[in-house]
Each structure stands twice: as structure tokens, then as C-alpha cells.
Design a protein around this motif. Structure first.
Motif, PDB file in Angstrom:
ATOM      1  N   VAL A  66     -39.800  55.257  23.806  1.00  0.00           N
ATOM      2  CA  VAL A  66     -40.484  56.341  22.896  1.00  0.00           C
ATOM      3  C   VAL A  66     -41.337  55.507  21.869  1.00  0.00           C
ATOM      4  CG1 VAL A  66     -40.252  58.062  21.299  1.00  0.00           C
ATOM      5  CG2 VAL A  66     -39.186  58.485  23.563  1.00  0.00           C
ATOM      6  N   ASN A  67     -40.509  54.648  21.169  1.00  0.00           N
ATOM      7  CA  ASN A  67     -41.225  54.059  20.213  1.00  0.00           C
ATOM      8  C   ASN A  67     -42.146  53.009  20.558  1.00  0.00           C
ATOM      9  OD1 ASN A  67     -39.549  54.922  18.078  1.00  0.00           O
ATOM     10  ND2 ASN A  67     -38.114  53.250  17.758  1.00  0.00           N
ATOM     11  N   ASP A  68     -42.149  52.372  22.035  1.00  0.00           N
ATOM     12  CA  ASP A  68     -43.226  51.618  22.447  1.00  0.00           C
ATOM     13  C   ASP A  68     -44.273  52.322  22.859  1.00  0.00           C
ATOM     14  OD1 ASP A  68     -41.324  49.338  22.374  1.00  0.00           O
ATOM     15  OD2 ASP A  68     -40.838  49.408  24.488  1.00  0.00           O
ATOM     16  N   VAL A  69     -43.985  53.455  23.233  1.00  0.00           N
ATOM     17  CA  VAL A  69     -45.321  54.495  23.470  1.00  0.00           C
ATOM     18  C   VAL A  69     -46.037  54.940  22.261  1.00  0.00           C
ATOM     19  CG1 VAL A  69     -45.839  56.745  24.461  1.00  0.00           C
ATOM     20  CG2 VAL A  69     -44.297  55.077  25.696  1.00  0.00           C
ATOM     21  N   LYS A  70     -45.201  55.094  21.183  1.00  0.00           N
ATOM     22  CA  LYS A  70     -45.899  55.492  20.009  1.00  0.00           C
ATOM     23  C   LYS A  70     -46.675  54.272  19.296  1.00  0.00           C
ATOM     24  CE  LYS A  70     -42.485  59.195  18.348  1.00  0.00           C
ATOM     25  NZ  LYS A  70     -41.512  59.393  17.482  1.00  0.00           N
ATOM     26  N   SER A  71     -46.307  53.115  19.605  1.00  0.00           N
ATOM     27  CA  SER A  71     -46.670  51.925  19.005  1.00  0.00           C
ATOM     28  C   SER A  71     -48.102  51.872  19.696  1.00  0.00           C
ATOM     29  CB  SER A  71     -46.174  50.637  19.170  1.00  0.00           C
ATOM     30  OG  SER A  71     -45.810  50.407  20.573  1.00  0.00           O
ATOM     31  N   GLU A  72     -48.472  52.477  20.854  1.00  0.00           N
ATOM     32  CA  GLU A  72     -49.907  52.203  21.444  1.00  0.00           C
ATOM     33  C   GLU A  72     -50.488  53.486  21.228  1.00  0.00           C
ATOM     34  OE1 GLU A  72     -51.182  50.278  23.519  1.00  0.00           O
ATOM     35  OE2 GLU A  72     -49.866  48.619  23.298  1.00  0.00           O
ATOM     36  N   ARG A  73     -50.023  54.299  20.429  1.00  0.00           N
ATOM     37  CA  ARG A  73     -50.641  55.560  19.913  1.00  0.00           C
ATOM     38  C   ARG A  73     -51.215  56.537  21.154  1.00  0.00           C
ATOM     39  NH1 ARG A  73     -55.843  55.332  19.002  1.00  0.00           N
ATOM     40  NH2 ARG A  73     -56.027  53.042  19.663  1.00  0.00           N
ATOM     41  N   ILE A  74     -49.843  56.608  22.078  1.00  0.00           N
ATOM     42  CA  ILE A  74     -49.705  57.367  23.213  1.00  0.00           C
ATOM     43  C   ILE A  74     -48.818  58.394  22.748  1.00  0.00           C
ATOM     44  CG2 ILE A  74     -49.029  57.370  25.558  1.00  0.00           C
ATOM     45  CD1 ILE A  74     -50.070  54.791  25.748  1.00  0.00           C
ATOM     46  N   THR A  75     -49.054  59.738  23.185  1.00  0.00           N
ATOM     47  CA  THR A  75     -47.973  60.884  22.629  1.00  0.00           C
ATOM     48  C   THR A  75     -46.949  60.786  23.858  1.00  0.00           C
ATOM     49  OG1 THR A  75     -49.876  62.020  21.916  1.00  0.00           O
ATOM     50  CG2 THR A  75     -47.701  63.356  22.674  1.00  0.00           C
ATOM     51  N   PRO A  76     -45.587  60.555  23.295  1.00  0.00           N
ATOM     52  CA  PRO A  76     -44.685  60.913  24.232  1.00  0.00           C
ATOM     53  C   PRO A  76     -43.936  62.253  24.422  1.00  0.00           C
ATOM     54  CG  PRO A  76     -43.708  60.168  22.020  1.00  0.00           C
ATOM     55  CD  PRO A  76     -45.412  60.098  22.151  1.00  0.00           C
ATOM     56  N   ILE A  77     -43.833  62.544  25.808  1.00  0.00           N
ATOM     57  CA  ILE A  77     -43.629  63.779  26.112  1.00  0.00           C
ATOM     58  C   ILE A  77     -42.426  63.926  26.853  1.00  0.00           C
ATOM     59  CG2 ILE A  77     -44.431  65.981  27.420  1.00  0.00           C
ATOM     60  CD1 ILE A  77     -46.946  64.992  27.182  1.00  0.00           C
ATOM     61  N   LEU A  78     -41.392  64.198  26.316  1.00  0.00           N
ATOM     62  CA  LEU A  78     -39.860  64.431  26.816  1.00  0.00           C
ATOM     63  C   LEU A  78     -40.074  65.422  28.097  1.00  0.00           C
ATOM     64  CD1 LEU A  78     -37.869  62.357  26.102  1.00  0.00           C
ATOM     65  CD2 LEU A  78     -36.626  64.250  25.210  1.00  0.00           C
ATOM     66  N   ALA A  79     -39.502  65.079  29.277  1.00  0.00           N
ATOM     67  CA  ALA A  79     -39.777  65.922  30.429  1.00  0.00           C
ATOM     68  C   ALA A  79     -38.142  66.302  31.082  1.00  0.00           C
ATOM     69  CB  ALA A  79     -40.689  65.511  31.385  1.00  0.00           C
ATOM     70  N   GLU A  80     -38.102  67.408  31.557  1.00  0.00           N
ATOM     71  CA  GLU A  80     -36.981  67.615  32.437  1.00  0.00           C
ATOM     72  C   GLU A  80     -36.893  66.702  33.973  1.00  0.00           C
ATOM     73  OE1 GLU A  80     -34.892  71.892  32.026  1.00  0.00           O
ATOM     74  OE2 GLU A  80     -36.943  71.977  32.882  1.00  0.00           O
ATOM     75  N   ALA A  81     -35.830  66.760  34.209  1.00  0.00           N
ATOM     76  CA  ALA A  81     -35.941  66.166  35.561  1.00  0.00           C
ATOM     77  C   ALA A  81     -35.995  67.321  36.725  1.00  0.00           C
ATOM     78  CB  ALA A  81     -34.559  65.429  35.940  1.00  0.00           C
ATOM     79  N   ARG A  82     -36.018  66.696  38.015  1.00  0.00           N
ATOM     80  CA  ARG A  82     -36.344  67.839  39.036  1.00  0.00           C
ATOM     81  C   ARG A  82     -35.140  68.887  39.193  1.00  0.00           C
ATOM     82  NH1 ARG A  82     -38.018  65.576  44.688  1.00  0.00           N
ATOM     83  NH2 ARG A  82     -39.590  64.902  43.148  1.00  0.00           N
ATOM     84  N   TYR A  83     -33.956  68.195  38.690  1.00  0.00           N
ATOM     85  CA  TYR A  83     -32.666  68.893  39.142  1.00  0.00           C
ATOM     86  C   TYR A  83     -31.956  68.831  37.814  1.00  0.00           C
ATOM     87  CZ  TYR A  83     -34.051  68.534  43.917  1.00  0.00           C
ATOM     88  OH  TYR A  83     -34.831  68.720  45.163  1.00  0.00           O
ATOM     89  N   GLU A  84     -31.879  69.723  36.980  1.00  0.00           N
ATOM     90  CA  GLU A  84     -31.035  69.884  35.677  1.00  0.00           C
ATOM     91  C   GLU A  84     -29.858  70.602  35.363  1.00  0.00           C
ATOM     92  OE1 GLU A  84     -31.853  68.584  32.388  1.00  0.00           O
ATOM     93  OE2 GLU A  84     -33.364  67.235  33.136  1.00  0.00           O
ATOM     94  N   SER A  85     -28.979  70.369  34.902  1.00  0.00           N
ATOM     95  CA  SER A  85     -27.995  71.246  34.480  1.00  0.00           C
ATOM     96  C   SER A  85     -28.339  72.259  33.411  1.00  0.00           C
ATOM     97  CB  SER A  85     -26.573  70.627  33.944  1.00  0.00           C
ATOM     98  OG  SER A  85     -26.842  69.954  32.663  1.00  0.00           O
ATOM     99  N   ALA A  86     -27.218  72.988  32.720  1.00  0.00           N
ATOM    100  CA  ALA A  86     -27.692  73.937  31.586  1.00  0.00           C
ATOM    101  C   ALA A  86     -27.627  73.305  30.504  1.00  0.00           C
ATOM    102  CB  ALA A  86     -26.789  75.262  31.898  1.00  0.00           C
ATOM    103  N   ASP A  87     -27.216  72.067  30.500  1.00  0.00           N
ATOM    104  CA  ASP A  87     -26.931  71.250  29.199  1.00  0.00           C
ATOM    105  C   ASP A  87     -28.007  71.255  28.237  1.00  0.00           C
ATOM    106  OD1 ASP A  87     -26.673  68.904  27.359  1.00  0.00           O
ATOM    107  OD2 ASP A  87     -24.686  68.786  28.453  1.00  0.00           O
ATOM    108  N   GLU A  88     -27.889  71.494  26.843  1.00  0.00           N
ATOM    109  CA  GLU A  88     -28.807  71.812  25.811  1.00  0.00           C
ATOM    110  C   GLU A  88     -29.112  70.460  25.002  1.00  0.00           C
ATOM    111  OE1 GLU A  88     -26.506  74.595  23.480  1.00  0.00           O
ATOM    112  OE2 GLU A  88     -26.865  76.079  25.041  1.00  0.00           O
ATOM    113  N   ALA A  89     -28.883  69.383  25.595  1.00  0.00           N
ATOM    114  CA  ALA A  89     -29.205  68.079  24.963  1.00  0.00           C
ATOM    115  C   ALA A  89     -30.498  67.719  24.845  1.00  0.00           C
ATOM    116  CB  ALA A  89     -28.331  66.784  25.467  1.00  0.00           C
TER     117      ALA A  89
END
Length: 341
Positions: free
Chosen positions: A274-297
Motif C-alpha cells: 500500500v505504501n509503495d502504491v501511494k508513493s507512485e501517486r496511485i490509489t490503493p483499493i482494498l478488495a475482497e477475494a473471490r471466496y470470503e468469510s464473514a470476518d469483519e477485518a
């Protein structure tokens, strides 16, 4: 105290009927639990999940007892050392991630802190804009975005309106429905498209120009990305394909990057990317995986790492509700991050 006293694994059932490993980390006054998602391997059968549990119970757990759970970077580097490969192919990225985030949760609980505050620090006040995956056709997966979002629930209202107004899942129909939904709700509602098959540059550019599209995740070579980002304005060009295929992190090719924690390994690896991406002025988008649990992290990771957006499925109600709870917890201190292409 944050000294690890026990680490335990168990089978976790994910969305879609897949299996993964869930890990508990116990200190004398703290506790953390995380069930790892799966993205690229949809055929992880129960036998493989049991193997992951054995890795936790028989190898990783005994090695980590006595470590200080607050030493996140040290523990994460030790997970790589235990694995002994360059891609976590021995213990598995899902196992490493389950242990790593469970450790962070345990350390946060000792301090009686939320996970997002523990990761991001005292001045963590920025909320990511949720981008919802809600439909697909033969050519595309579709997202709903609200660019002028004021409340987390705005995107739910927008998605519901678009679905109500669309008679089919063609791009043209959904584009018109998104415009109508925006007018009715008084919001700037747009579509995101994720390519499912390769497409020529001219055809893709025409689709973007002729429809209400604010986000594109293309498939193609460097030249396609160069031309696409040069030929669009205010549109997010997601470079996940280039990053996954060639390791390219470069603003010249794209201005946003979907990041799935499961594809990296540990919380430290996620933080560094995430820090490497920000240093390039690219927007980091956190994304779910295809198969997820109900975990709220995941919403906590997005807030703690100050990611301006996060991609969730329309059925990811646990994560959407948790993001809303975080917004309530922050109160007047909280603000939605500006999400601009």
C-alpha cells in the motif's frame, strides 16, 4: 501482556462452499481470530484445509509461542522464514495471512483498541468509499460507485436503484439505469467495469466514452494501459492485471490498483505494498477475494491503511455493516476520503 501463549487452527467455511483455515491467537489478556479468504484456488478441498490446520497446530503455533504479539513485523518475517520459499508455497498465503491478522487482532485487544486504530494510529479518521460489485455479463463484471458519497449507505441505495431500473445486465442498460438512479437520489452514481475477456483499445475507449463509466479494470499489455489512461479523464484505470502479470507499479500505466490481502501473505506485506502504491501517486483499493468469510477485518484494514476505496460484493453485509460501525465510532472525526481518478 501481549506475549503469545497459544495459536490454534480450525476449518473455516467460506462463501461459495469453499474451505480455508481460521486461526486463534491467545495471549494472557488478549485474543485474535481471523479466517483467511481464498482467491485464485477455488478447488481448495476439505483435505487441503485440514493440511493448513495441521501446519498451524503442529509447526507455526509452537514456533510463535513466546513471541510478543505487538512485534508484527518480526512475526510476519518469521512466518516467511518458517515457510522457506519465495511465494509462501509451503505453508500457504492463506495460512500466513490468517496467523498474521489474528496476531494483530490479539495485540489490539490487549490495548483495548479497534483493529483500525491499532494499525493506523491515533489520527486515523479517513473512511474508504465502498465500491460494490453487483452484476455481471459475458464481457464484464459491474461495480456501482458514488463519487459524491456522504454516507456509507448511499452506495447501497444507489446499487438498489440501479438494479431496480435495469431490465438486463448489458452495459448500455446498466449505464442508463445508473444515470437515472443518480438523478432520482441526487447523487453522482457511476459504473465500474471489470473486463472478463480481452478487448481492443478502440472498442474499450468507445464503451468508456459512450457510457456512464468511472472505473475500468482492463486486460491487456502495457500499450493498452498507456493509451487508455492518456485517453480518459477522471476515470480510474485499475492496474491489477499489469501488477499481477508483470509486477508493474507505475503511474504512467494506471492510477488505481486493486489489492487483495490474500495475494500477498502477511499484514506487513500488505502495509508495504500500500505504501509503495501511494508513493507512485496511485490509489490503493482494498478488495475482497473471490471466496470470503464473514470476518469483519477487511474494513479495519482499509481504514487503518488509509485506502481511499474498497471493493465489496453486494452480499458482503457483514463488512458493509462493520464499515458503517467504524464511521459511527469515528463520529465527527470521520471523513470519507476523496476518491478521484
Amino acid at each position: 501482556m501481549t506475549v503469545i501463549e497459544n495459536v490454534m487452527g480450525r476449518i473455516a467455511v467460506l462463501r461459495g462452499g469453499k474451505y480455508s483455515v481460521e486461526v486463534d491467537v491467545v495471549t494472557d489478556s488478549g485474543f485474535g481470530r481471523f479466517a483467511a479468504p481464498i482467491d485464485e484456488n477455488p478447488y481448495l478441498y476439505i483435505a487441503e484445509a485440514h493440511r493448513a490446520v495441521s501446519e498451524v497446530d503442529e509447526i507455526i503455533g509452537p514456533e510463535l509461542i513466546g513471541f510478543d504479539a505487538s512485534e508484527q513485523e518480526l512475526i510476519d518475517s518469521y512466518l516467511w522464514e518458517i515457510d522457506g520459499t519465495e511465494d509462501l508455497s509451503h505453508i500457504g498465503a492463506n495460512t500466513a495471512l490468517a496467523v498474521s491478522i489474528a496476531v494483530a487482532k490479539a495485540a489490539a485487544s490487549v490495548r483495548k483498541m479497534s483493529l483500525y486504530s491499532y494499525i493506523g494510529g491515533t489520527f486515523t479518521t479517513e473512511l474508504p468509499i465502498p465500491v460494490l460489485s453487483f452484476a455481471e455479463s459475458d464481457d464484464f463484471e459491474y461495480y456501482v460507485l458514488v463519487r459524491d458519497i456522504m454516507e456509507i449507505t448511499d452506495v447501497i441505495d444507489a446499487m438498489t436503484k440501479v438494479a431496480e431500473k435495469a431490465s438486463d445486465n448489458s452495459l448500455e442498460t446498466l449505464s442508463k439505469a445508473s444515470e437515472e438512479a443518480g438523478e432520482e437520489l441526487g447523487l453522482e452514481v457511476s459504473l465500474g467495469i471489470v473486463q472478463k475477456k480481452p478487448m481492443g483499445l478502440e472498442e474499450l475507449m468507445t464503451l468508456v466514452e459512450d457510457n456512464n463509466i468511472a472505473y475500468v479494470k482492463p486486460i491487456g499489455d502495457e500499450e493498452l494501459f498507456l493509451e487508455l489512461i492518456a485517453g480518459t479523464h477522471g476515470v480510474f484505470i485499475d492496474g491489477e492485471h499489469l501488477f499481477r502479470e508483470k509486477g508493474i507499479i507505475d503511474r504512467r500505466y494506471y492510477n488505481a490498483l486493486s489489492i487483495k490481502p490474500i495475494n500477498l501473505g502477511t499484514l506487513t506485506d500488505l502495509y508495504n505494498l500500500v505504501n509503495d502504491v501511494k508513493s507512485e501517486r496511485i490509489t490503493p483499493i482494498l478488495a475482497e477475494a473471490r471466496y470470503e468469510s464473514a470476518d469483519e477485518a477487511l474494513p479495519h484494514l482499509a481504514v487503518g491503511l488509509k485506502c481511499p476505496a474498497m471493493v465489496l460484493g453486494k452480499d458482503s453485509v457483514a463488512k458493509i455493516n462493520e464499515l458503517n460501525r467504524i464511521a459511527e465510532d469515528l463520529g465527527e472525526r470521520g471523513r470519507l476520503i476523496t476518491f478521484e481518478g
